[in-house]
Design an enzyme around this catalytic site. Structure first.
Site, PDB file in Angstrom:
ATOM      1  N   CYS A   8       0.934  -1.270   0.400  1.00 30.06           N
ATOM      2  CA  CYS A   8       0.479  -0.200  -0.761  1.00 30.06           C
ATOM      3  C   CYS A   8       0.594   1.128   0.057  1.00 30.06           C
ATOM      4  CB  CYS A   8      -0.721  -0.478   1.114  1.00 30.06           C
ATOM      5  SG  CYS A   8      -2.055  -1.680   1.409  1.00 30.06           S
ATOM      6  N   GLY A  40      -0.463   0.291  -5.194  1.00 33.48           N
ATOM      7  CA  GLY A  40      -2.125  -0.458  -4.780  1.00 33.48           C
ATOM      8  C   GLY A  40      -3.067  -0.039  -5.279  1.00 33.48           C
ATOM      9  N   ASN A 116       0.999   1.107   6.102  1.00 34.82           N
ATOM     10  CA  ASN A 116       1.137   0.305   5.077  1.00 34.82           C
ATOM     11  C   ASN A 116       2.070  -1.250   5.915  1.00 34.82           C
ATOM     12  OD1 ASN A 116       3.622   0.280   2.984  1.00 34.82           O
ATOM     13  ND2 ASN A 116       2.858  -1.381   2.233  1.00 34.82           N
ATOM     14  N   GLY A 117       1.816  -1.674   5.648  1.00 37.47           N
ATOM     15  CA  GLY A 117       2.141  -2.930   5.866  1.00 37.47           C
ATOM     16  C   GLY A 117       1.185  -3.997   6.181  1.00 37.47           C
ATOM     17  N   TYR A 281      11.977  -4.139  -7.316  1.00 40.78           N
ATOM     18  CA  TYR A 281      10.840  -4.328  -7.340  1.00 40.78           C
ATOM     19  C   TYR A 281       9.717  -2.902  -7.545  1.00 40.78           C
ATOM     20  CZ  TYR A 281       6.022  -5.900 -10.014  1.00 40.78           C
ATOM     21  OH  TYR A 281       4.276  -5.721 -10.197  1.00 40.78           O
TER      22      TYR A 281
END
Length: 491
Positions: A8, A40, A116-117, A281
């Site tokens: 995210c 996201g 985020n996570g 990536y």
């Protein structure tokens, strides 16, 4: 890269100076989220406030950022500060109820959280809340964090609430993995977990004349502050990169500026564990982590790959397009021409309409067009950033050979992925990962390639750490490659 989903993205903005400010906070957050769209694509949300009335304005919806918010929506999202989120689900299904930021009412006013996570000990934390009579309306880790913050008593300030103390308490209960932006009244708290697994950085909003010139930035030039999962989101809003939020740090952003409130210690004197796949990536190549640009690290991965896995060939190419920096560096080091062999159709997206059997059999042909004159009768080295399930590469090799490539050699600018991630990246189960289904030497044969080699774990670490100077505490999470998790997941 195939079948690995992004993390995210979180973003926040605080106008500086005297309020009410002329800064269009909602527009800035909107552009910031567009800059984080690669992290996201399922849903997006923005929450704003004027910092005085205690009222929050919000808009959330399913889909890409550009389709969720209209111009009228942004005009209604008035305020001097706010936070936003763009989501890919890891824990919690793709549904309206899981869209962030999460906003709840507390005895001390509204609080909004974007995350985020993924919490490695989510089951234990969920049980704790339920035993204390706290109901949960979603399956998301982000709601767990929000409820833990509001549930934890931490007094000591004149108004009876100490949000920094609550966040500290959260850090002792949940060591990883999260980057948070927390909105309350007239300030935002930016937080990274003690291991710094997920990224978060701070930027200064400056006037256009200062942003587009070599003008020296002074305190008087700063129009406000922004916080973002990646620095690439700063470019479109006229923000200058300031610094990263440190692992375990709580940073308070307000109209008066920023201040570091607290830095948590890691257990057992362990090093930090920043996700190494942000470099491989996930991140945009123009983002900066640990004072080095992602693009530059990917180039070093390509050079290291050339040192470890050279091959005789006529040209070097890539699967567009995250592996391009590595492929170009690989080609430069071996002094073999770099040339594109595939043209990507950028308008192929997800569809709920299942094609016929014949169209499914065409596989990658709908996504990539072969540039046949570039490679017919030639030996190709195809560089990719990573291989996960291996669903795509075999089709690409067959496509290139069917249009005249004499040889196709695969080189991967990262090590084999053998273990799932429990910290915010949706890597498939161990059984689904192709590196666990057969020996490495057979994977190339399975794809129909003439050879296949990966970058070593040591080679990837060398490429990443070459640009990090004199920081003995800095470390990286390589759990998906080695199975060595910084914190053992509680599943």
């Amino acid at each position: 890269m195939d079948e690995m989903k992004d993390a995210c993205g979180v973003f926040g903005c605080v106008a500086g100076g005297n309020w009410p400010s002329q800064l269009d906070v909602a527009q800035i957050i909107h552009l910031g989220l567009i800059g984080l769209q690669h992290r996201g694509q399922e849903s997006a949300g923005i929450v704003t406030t004027d910092g005085e009335s205690g009222k929050f304005r919000q808009k959330r919806g399913m889909g890409l950022v550009g389709s969720v918010f209209s111009e009228d929506d942004l005009l209604r999202l008035k305020g001097n500060l706010g936070i936003g989120h763009t989501r890919y689900s890891t824990q919690g299904v793709s549904d309206l109820v899981n869209i962030q930021p999460f906003t709840v009412e507390t005895i001390h006013g509204l609080i909004s959280v974007a995350h985020n996570g993924e919490l490695v000990n989510a089951p234990a934390l969920k049980k704790k809340l339920l035993l204390h009579g706290v109901g949960l309306s979603t399956t998301s880790d982000s709601e767990l964090i929000t409820q833990l913050l509001t549930h934890t008593p931490a007094c000591g300030e004149p108004n009876g609430v100490n949000w920094v103390g609550r966040i500290q308490k959260l850090m002792t209960e949940a060591l990883t993995a999260y980057s948070l932006v927390i909105l309350h009244q007239d300030r935002i708290y930016a937080v990274r977990d003690p291991f710094g697994n997920r990224p978060l950085c701070i930027g200064k909003l400056v006037p256009a004349v200062a942003f587009t010139s070599n003008h020296t930035i002074t305190d008087q030039d700063i129009d406000g502050w922004v916080v973002s999962s990646e620095s690439c989101a700063f470019h479109a809003i006229g923000a200058r990169y300031h610094r990263e939020v440190l692992p375990g740090e709580i940073v308070e952003l307000s109209k008066d500026g920023i201040r570091s409130c607290y830095i948590a210690e890691r257990p057992e004197a362990k090093k930090s564990a920043f996700c190494i796949f942000e470099y491989v990536y996930f991140a945009r190549p123009d983002s900066t982590f640990e004072n080095q640009m992602v693009y530059t690290v990917r180039q070093r991965c390509g050079k290291q790959l050339a040192l470890e896995a050279p091959v005789e060939a006529d040209l070097i190419s890539t699967v567009p397009e995250s592996a391009t920096p590595a492929a170009m560096a690989y080609a430069k080091h071996l002094q073999i021409p770099y040339m594109e062999v595939l043209s990507k159709n950028r308008y192929v997206g997800r569809t709920f309409i299942q094609p016929s059997i014949r169209l499914r059999q065409l596989g990658v042909a709908k996504k990539f067009g072969p540039l046949t004159e570039n490679f017919r009768g030639k030996r190709i080295v195809l560089v990719d950033d990573s291989i996960v399930r291996g669903n795509t590469m075999g089709n690409i090799v067959r496509l290139l050979k069917s249009f005249g490539a004499s040889e196709v050699h695969i080189r991967v600018a990262s090590p084999p992925i053998k273990f799932p991630c429990y910290m915010g990246i949706n890597i498939p189960t161990k059984e689904e990962l192709i590196a666990n289904q057969m020996p490495i030497e057979q994977i190339g044969w399975y794809f129909g390639a003439d050879s296949l080699q990966y970058l070593s774990i040591e080679g990837l670490q060398k490429a990443v750490e070459e640009g990090i100077k004199d920081d003995k505490e800095q470390g990286h999470c390589i759990a998906c490659l080695s199975g060595d998790y910084p914190v053992v997941p509680d599943w």
